[in-house]
Design a protein around this motif. Structure first.
Motif, PDB file in Angstrom:
ATOM      1  N   TYR A  94      31.046  -5.960  25.049  1.00  0.00           N
ATOM      2  CA  TYR A  94      31.755  -4.889  25.830  1.00  0.00           C
ATOM      3  C   TYR A  94      33.182  -4.438  25.460  1.00  0.00           C
ATOM      4  O   TYR A  94      33.672  -5.198  24.706  1.00  0.00           O
ATOM      5  CB  TYR A  94      31.579  -5.166  27.306  1.00  0.00           C
ATOM      6  CG  TYR A  94      32.409  -6.328  27.741  1.00  0.00           C
ATOM      7  CD1 TYR A  94      33.513  -6.705  28.299  1.00  0.00           C
ATOM      8  CD2 TYR A  94      31.418  -7.757  27.656  1.00  0.00           C
ATOM      9  CE1 TYR A  94      34.010  -7.933  28.714  1.00  0.00           C
ATOM     10  CE2 TYR A  94      31.860  -8.941  28.125  1.00  0.00           C
ATOM     11  CZ  TYR A  94      33.270  -8.993  28.574  1.00  0.00           C
ATOM     12  OH  TYR A  94      33.601 -10.197  28.921  1.00  0.00           O
ATOM     13  N   GLU A  95      33.629  -3.366  26.030  1.00  0.00           N
ATOM     14  CA  GLU A  95      34.798  -2.726  25.750  1.00  0.00           C
ATOM     15  C   GLU A  95      36.071  -3.795  26.574  1.00  0.00           C
ATOM     16  O   GLU A  95      35.749  -4.263  27.654  1.00  0.00           O
ATOM     17  CB  GLU A  95      35.044  -1.508  26.106  1.00  0.00           C
ATOM     18  CG  GLU A  95      36.224  -0.733  26.945  1.00  0.00           C
ATOM     19  CD  GLU A  95      36.146   0.491  27.560  1.00  0.00           C
ATOM     20  OE1 GLU A  95      36.905   1.294  26.788  1.00  0.00           O
ATOM     21  OE2 GLU A  95      35.307   0.537  28.339  1.00  0.00           O
TER      22      GLU A  95
ATOM     23  N   LEU B 187      29.747  -0.336  38.130  1.00  0.00           N
ATOM     24  CA  LEU B 187      31.190  -0.578  38.425  1.00  0.00           C
ATOM     25  C   LEU B 187      31.697   0.520  37.225  1.00  0.00           C
ATOM     26  O   LEU B 187      32.834   1.127  37.440  1.00  0.00           O
ATOM     27  CB  LEU B 187      31.767  -1.773  38.154  1.00  0.00           C
ATOM     28  CG  LEU B 187      31.225  -2.611  39.527  1.00  0.00           C
ATOM     29  CD1 LEU B 187      31.728  -3.931  39.455  1.00  0.00           C
ATOM     30  CD2 LEU B 187      31.871  -2.172  40.705  1.00  0.00           C
ATOM     31  N   HIS B 188      31.420   0.517  36.028  1.00  0.00           N
ATOM     32  CA  HIS B 188      31.771   1.241  35.076  1.00  0.00           C
ATOM     33  C   HIS B 188      31.738   2.870  35.256  1.00  0.00           C
ATOM     34  O   HIS B 188      32.500   3.624  35.029  1.00  0.00           O
ATOM     35  CB  HIS B 188      31.047   1.029  33.520  1.00  0.00           C
ATOM     36  CG  HIS B 188      31.654   2.265  32.455  1.00  0.00           C
ATOM     37  ND1 HIS B 188      32.614   1.969  31.828  1.00  0.00           N
ATOM     38  CD2 HIS B 188      30.833   3.074  31.963  1.00  0.00           C
ATOM     39  CE1 HIS B 188      32.750   2.857  30.955  1.00  0.00           C
ATOM     40  NE2 HIS B 188      31.541   3.456  31.062  1.00  0.00           N
ATOM     41  N   ALA B 189      30.590   3.021  36.030  1.00  0.00           N
ATOM     42  CA  ALA B 189      30.489   4.491  36.276  1.00  0.00           C
ATOM     43  C   ALA B 189      31.448   4.835  37.219  1.00  0.00           C
ATOM     44  O   ALA B 189      31.870   6.077  37.553  1.00  0.00           O
ATOM     45  CB  ALA B 189      28.975   4.698  36.992  1.00  0.00           C
ATOM     46  N   ASN B 190      32.072   3.980  37.968  1.00  0.00           N
ATOM     47  CA  ASN B 190      33.161   4.238  39.070  1.00  0.00           C
ATOM     48  C   ASN B 190      34.560   3.604  38.328  1.00  0.00           C
ATOM     49  O   ASN B 190      35.539   3.783  39.230  1.00  0.00           O
ATOM     50  CB  ASN B 190      32.855   3.604  40.234  1.00  0.00           C
ATOM     51  CG  ASN B 190      31.588   4.411  40.989  1.00  0.00           C
ATOM     52  OD1 ASN B 190      31.674   5.390  41.659  1.00  0.00           O
ATOM     53  ND2 ASN B 190      30.397   3.720  40.509  1.00  0.00           N
ATOM     54  N   GLY B 191      34.428   3.703  37.165  1.00  0.00           N
ATOM     55  CA  GLY B 191      35.972   3.478  36.669  1.00  0.00           C
ATOM     56  C   GLY B 191      36.397   2.040  36.988  1.00  0.00           C
ATOM     57  O   GLY B 191      37.541   1.815  36.669  1.00  0.00           O
ATOM     58  N   CYS B 192      35.596   1.003  37.286  1.00  0.00           N
ATOM     59  CA  CYS B 192      36.128  -0.201  37.537  1.00  0.00           C
ATOM     60  C   CYS B 192      35.453  -1.393  36.505  1.00  0.00           C
ATOM     61  O   CYS B 192      35.955  -2.496  36.837  1.00  0.00           O
ATOM     62  CB  CYS B 192      35.522  -0.578  38.947  1.00  0.00           C
ATOM     63  SG  CYS B 192      36.104   0.377  40.203  1.00  0.00           S
ATOM     64  N   ALA B 193      35.067  -1.133  35.649  1.00  0.00           N
ATOM     65  CA  ALA B 193      34.344  -2.080  34.412  1.00  0.00           C
ATOM     66  C   ALA B 193      34.498  -1.265  33.484  1.00  0.00           C
ATOM     67  O   ALA B 193      34.482  -0.236  33.040  1.00  0.00           O
ATOM     68  CB  ALA B 193      33.092  -2.639  35.078  1.00  0.00           C
TER      69      ALA B 193
END
Length: 175
Positions: free
Chosen positions: A116-117, A97-103
């Motif tokens: 985490y951020e 999800l982070h790689a896709n801007g969602c996490a």
């Protein structure tokens, strides 16, 4: 059937810090982690905010006044929650999800939790997921991240991600 979550190639390796954080003294443990994650911060200047809405996990945010937008969230897993939550798949889901801007970005794991951020956003309510504008925005986001769904089969995480992103985008546009 076991769900396979495929972490994107090139995703950063998650750092592991050998620290155990006492559930009864989360702030002290969080500060030990901050010393590792933010060595440039003066530890005596670190401010903390304990979030109390969770039912099993403990969550504390750590930041310094000089850089209030850089908040490190320290989540201490609740006792025996690993019996319910597959922590390995949770980390993989975060990465996908982070790689896709969602996490948010994961800074590290530790013996009984994760750092985490902080990502600005709002919690969704029942009225939000019925809002036609939000739903349309959600559909556009789904179209962008459909490969995530087909690779990971983790539809619930993707839907939550979609609605959080869509609502945040709408709220930001209204301001």
């Amino acid at each position: 059937m076991e769900t396979q979550i495929h972490v994107p190639v090139g995703s950063p390796v998650i750092r592991k810090i050998l620290v155990f954080v006492d559930e009864q003294n989360v702030t002290e443990g969080a500060l030990k982690l901050i010393e590792e994650l933010r060595p440039m911060w003066d530890i005596s200047s670190v401010k903390t905010k304990l979030f109390t809405d969770g039912t099993t996990n403990k969550l504390v945010g750590c930041y310094v006044d000089a850089c209030p937008e850089d908040v490190v969230l320290v989540r201490v897993y609740g006792n025996k929650t690993e019996l319910i939550v597959d922590r390995d798949n949770e980390l993989k889901s975060f990465q996908v999800l982070h790689a896709n801007g969602c996490a948010p970005r994961i800074y590290c794991t530790f013996q009984n939790g994760i750092c985490y951020e902080f990502m600005q956003g709002d919690a969704l309510g029942p009225q939000d997921v019925r809002d036609p504008t939000l739903i349309r925005s959600g559909h556009r986001t789904i179209a962008l991240i459909t490969p995530v769904t087909s690779q990971s089969q983790n539809t619930v995480c993707v839907w939550v991600c979609v609605f959080v992103r869509a609502r945040t985008a709408l709220l930001t546009a209204d301001r």
